[in-house]
Design an enzyme around this catalytic site. Structure first.
Site, PDB file in Angstrom:
ATOM      1  N   HIS A   1       0.913  -1.282   0.004  1.00 15.30           N
ATOM      2  CA  HIS A   1      -0.115  -0.026   0.145  1.00 15.30           C
ATOM      3  C   HIS A   1       0.582   0.938   0.027  1.00 15.30           C
ATOM      4  CE1 HIS A   1      -3.525   3.241   1.193  1.00 15.30           C
ATOM      5  NE2 HIS A   1      -4.307   1.488   0.456  1.00 15.30           N
ATOM      6  N   HIS A   2       0.211   2.137  -0.699  1.00 11.37           N
ATOM      7  CA  HIS A   2       1.073   3.229  -0.640  1.00 11.37           C
ATOM      8  C   HIS A   2       0.370   4.260   0.143  1.00 11.37           C
ATOM      9  CE1 HIS A   2       3.129   6.659  -2.747  1.00 11.37           C
ATOM     10  NE2 HIS A   2       2.417   6.283  -4.075  1.00 11.37           N
ATOM     11  N   ALA A   3       0.411   4.022   1.202  1.00 12.60           N
ATOM     12  CA  ALA A   3       0.502   4.334   1.826  1.00 12.60           C
ATOM     13  C   ALA A   3       1.827   4.023   3.630  1.00 12.60           C
ATOM     14  CB  ALA A   3      -1.310   3.854   3.608  1.00 12.60           C
TER      15      ALA A   3
ATOM     16  N   ASN B   1       5.919   8.323   3.256  1.00  7.16           N
ATOM     17  CA  ASN B   1       6.258   8.487   2.281  1.00  7.16           C
ATOM     18  C   ASN B   1       7.092   9.928   2.865  1.00  7.16           C
ATOM     19  OD1 ASN B   1       4.063   7.864  -0.325  1.00  7.16           O
ATOM     20  ND2 ASN B   1       3.196   6.797   1.370  1.00  7.16           N
TER      21      ASN B   1
END
Length: 483
Positions: free
Chosen positions: A138-140, A311
């Protein structure tokens, strides 16, 4: 226990049944160098040994009651490695088409939020006795750079896999806090937000004044803003279904184009994608009168943040100069547009976006994302931008997975409503690997688009030959030509 940053949590709030916010990759491994032969059990043992180097692999989400604040990461007390590792085989003949279909199926399914947000599929049956490893997370949890760093931690510099010593102290799962503890934690965190909000407002006002002064200068051409992109067939509501295609080109060729015609490697990548997109739209009888606009993620990770997960990313909007027919002029226009976008991004600063993301209300953000998706509002407005194009640098030296030589590594990024195509590029061992992800119902012939990437590179390579010939022509010939 660690709270997600506002930016990390944003990728959770953006997720709907159609907008699947994970990043993925497809690695192709040559088994001829594997000591003692390949087995799935060896892959499992390797991943298990590397878990200390892969913090997100054992962390799962914990939602705050009533969505008062951003979720938390906790060390999963129910971690089960065998759930995340999957064993599969391609149908005959095991060619690229079968692999891309398998990868599309993997990226078209959501991750289970009750478990750590990743999967790894070990895929046998490729032509030539190769295997593939299709991974998604997941990009989280990661951005492009931290994802590349995570991948490297699973790989080795030699065919003989390194053995990581046992953790000291040993890994311990977290105790799951009670709802009352979670609410108290959220309220303590929220109590500090008014001070941070005042700072964010002041910083935003200062940035606005700086941008206004900058954009009034005669030497500045402001980059495109949101909703400045033309409407194309790529910019429609999406379904959960995905199509994937792969392409690759020589990094040496791209650098030759850069050195001969100007710009950076990233500028050439954008120009290559622009040329391919022009061909794609023309094949669909589309000829936008305005230039396509790409959203280009850029890392804002500082030196002391290297090796950290999460991120640290911003984004800039860049004109792809798609209305210009000549490929060299198009490259030059993209180079200038990218320079202006980078200058503006530096003027804004990475902290403006991340500061405001901290104040996003989880419940409101999630409802807004679902509302946008369900109402198909993209059909009635210009797109935010036309396409996402990301370029992640990788290592120039060979890497091994479980003793097998890594031959190729195709990155695959997420798409979203209104932006049905993502092109992500990664360099490795002298090659640029392009991973194209599109909505199956929108980008129906993504394989042709991948082929046009090769044509676009060839077009620019031919232009370098012409430029070299013009430079080597005697001065007298040049003067006669001007006359």
């Amino acid at each position: 226990m660690q709270r997600l940053s506002g930016l990390d949590a944003t990728f959770l709030y953006m997720e709907t049944a159609s907008n699947l916010m994970h990043v993925a990759s497809t690695a192709i491994i040559d088994l001829s160098t594997v000591p003692g032969g390949f087995s799935f059990d060896k892959v499992r043992a390797l991943v298990e040994n590397r878990l200390p180097l892969l913090p997100p692999f054992r962390r799962r989400l914990l939602e705050i009651p009533f969505q008062l604040h951003h979720p938390l990461w906790i060390e999963d007390p129910d971690f089960d490695l065998d759930y995340h590792l999957r064993h599969a085989a391609l149908p005959s003949p095991g060619a690229e088409q079968q692999l891309s279909e398998f990868a599309a199926d993997v990226v078209g399914r959501p991750l289970d939020r009750s478990r750590p947000l990743w999967e790894m599929h070990v895929v046998e049956g490729l032509e030539g006795g190769l295997i593939a490893i299709v991974t998604k997370m997941h990009h989280a949890a990661i951005d492009g750079v931290s994802g590349a760093e995570l991948t490297v931690n699973l790989l080795d510099l030699t065919p003989e896999p390194a053995v990581i010593p046992p953790e000291d102290p040993p890994w311990q799962p977290d105790r799951i806090p009670t709802d009352l503890e979670l609410v108290a934690y959220a309220l303590r965190s929220l109590s500090r937000q008014p001070i941070a909000a005042v700072k964010a407002i002041r910083r935003t006002i200062e940035t606005g004044v700086t941008l206004r002064r900058r954009n009034q200068r005669p030497d500045v051409v402001p980059p495109p803003g949101l909703f400045a992109a033309p409407k194309t067939s790529l910019n429609q509501p999406i379904t959960p279904h995905r199509k994937v295609a792969f392409a690759q080109t020589s990094l040496e060729d791209v650098k030759h184009i850069k050195n001969t015609l100007g710009g950076t490697v990233n500028d050439v990548v954008l120009a290559v994608c622009s040329g391919a997109l022009r061909r794609y739209l023309a094949a669909h009888d589309e000829h936008p009168e305005e230039s396509l606009v790409a959203m280009v993620p850029i890392s804002v990770r500082s030196e002391d943040q290297k090796g950290s997960m999460g991120n640290q990313v911003s984004g800039m909007l860049v004109s792809l100069a798609s209305t210009i027919d000549d490929p060299v002029e198009r490259l030059h226009a993209i180079t200038e547009a990218a320079r202006q976008s980078k200058d503006q991004d530096r003027a804004i600063g990475a902290d403006v976006l991340t500061n405001w993301a901290e104040f996003m209300a989880p419940a409101v953000a999630a409802i807004a994302a679902r509302l946008v998706s369900s109402t198909a509002v993209q059909d009635r407005m210009r797109p935010l931008f036309n396409v996402t194009i990301s370029n992640v640098p990788g290592p120039p030296f060979p890497l091994y997975s479980g003793g097998g030589l890594l031959q190729a590594l195709y990155p695959m990024g997420p798409i979203s409503d209104g932006v049905a195509l993502n092109i992500t590029v990664m360099s490795y061992l002298g090659t640029l690997f392009f991973g194209l992800v599109g909505c199956r119902e929108v980008v129906t012939d993504i394989d042709r688009l991948a082929g046009w990437i090769h044509e676009s590179v060839d077009e620019l390579m031919k232009a370098t030959s012409t430029a070299a010939a013009q430079r080597s022509r005697p001065r007298g010939d040049k003067a006669r030509q001007r006359a």
